[in-house]
Design a protein around this motif. Sequence first.
Motif, PDB file in Angstrom:
ATOM      1  N   GLY A  73       0.823  -1.215   0.000  1.00 47.27           N
ATOM      2  CA  GLY A  73       0.000   0.000   0.000  1.00 47.27           C
ATOM      3  C   GLY A  73       0.849   1.253   0.000  1.00 47.27           C
ATOM      4  N   PHE A  74       1.883   1.262   0.816  1.00 46.75           N
ATOM      5  CA  PHE A  74       2.779   2.418   0.879  1.00 46.75           C
ATOM      6  C   PHE A  74       3.413   2.696  -0.480  1.00 46.75           C
ATOM      7  CE2 PHE A  74       7.173   3.896   1.386  1.00 46.75           C
ATOM      8  CZ  PHE A  74       6.936   5.154   1.919  1.00 46.75           C
ATOM      9  N   TYR A  76       2.353   1.733  -3.404  1.00 44.80           N
ATOM     10  CA  TYR A  76       1.324   2.124  -4.367  1.00 44.80           C
ATOM     11  C   TYR A  76       1.037   3.620  -4.257  1.00 44.80           C
ATOM     12  CZ  TYR A  76      -3.168   2.598  -6.670  1.00 44.80           C
ATOM     13  OH  TYR A  76      -4.184   3.018  -7.478  1.00 44.80           O
ATOM     14  N   ILE A  77       0.916   4.093  -3.011  1.00 48.66           N
ATOM     15  CA  ILE A  77       0.647   5.522  -2.802  1.00 48.66           C
ATOM     16  C   ILE A  77       1.813   6.373  -3.300  1.00 48.66           C
ATOM     17  CG2 ILE A  77       0.332   7.282  -1.014  1.00 48.66           C
ATOM     18  CD1 ILE A  77      -1.277   5.124   0.556  1.00 48.66           C
ATOM     19  N   VAL A  78       3.028   5.994  -2.944  1.00 47.27           N
ATOM     20  CA  VAL A  78       4.207   6.760  -3.376  1.00 47.27           C
ATOM     21  C   VAL A  78       4.314   6.754  -4.894  1.00 47.27           C
ATOM     22  CG1 VAL A  78       6.740   6.787  -3.356  1.00 47.27           C
ATOM     23  CG2 VAL A  78       5.478   6.457  -1.230  1.00 47.27           C
ATOM     24  N   SER A  80       1.898   6.360  -7.082  1.00 43.43           N
ATOM     25  CA  SER A  80       0.814   7.175  -7.647  1.00 43.43           C
ATOM     26  C   SER A  80       1.140   8.658  -7.539  1.00 43.43           C
ATOM     27  CB  SER A  80      -0.497   6.886  -6.920  1.00 43.43           C
ATOM     28  OG  SER A  80      -0.871   5.544  -7.107  1.00 43.43           O
ATOM     29  N   VAL A  81       1.596   9.101  -6.387  1.00 42.25           N
ATOM     30  CA  VAL A  81       1.927  10.513  -6.195  1.00 42.25           C
ATOM     31  C   VAL A  81       3.043  10.927  -7.149  1.00 42.25           C
ATOM     32  CG1 VAL A  81       2.948  12.159  -4.560  1.00 42.25           C
ATOM     33  CG2 VAL A  81       1.118  10.618  -3.813  1.00 42.25           C
TER      34      VAL A  81
END
Length: 96
Positions: A73-74, A76-78, A80-81
């Motif tokens: 999850g971490f 994926y977020i990084v 995406s940003v």
Amino acid sequence: MPVNEQEKREKQMAKTAVLPVPASESPRDNALVRSRAFLTGVRSEMRKVSSPSREEVQTTTTVVILAVFVFAGFFYIVDSVLGFSLQAVLRWLGAS
């Protein structure tokens, strides 16, 4: 250390470094002795090993699986940003 004593030590070390294997002890016998000593050491070390209980295995497995999902999850977020940021910068610079 005086030079004479140092030279004596160096000569003694050189003598011990080149000592031949005695004729009565063949390399094969030496290998067998070393192999037996190795296996004896392995056996004594294996006696010190303890297996984890079922509860410990289940607990550590759960922790590992949760950690994998948290890191996924971490990242994926990084990702995406960073992806959106890069697209915004490229659009700002005039790319299509």
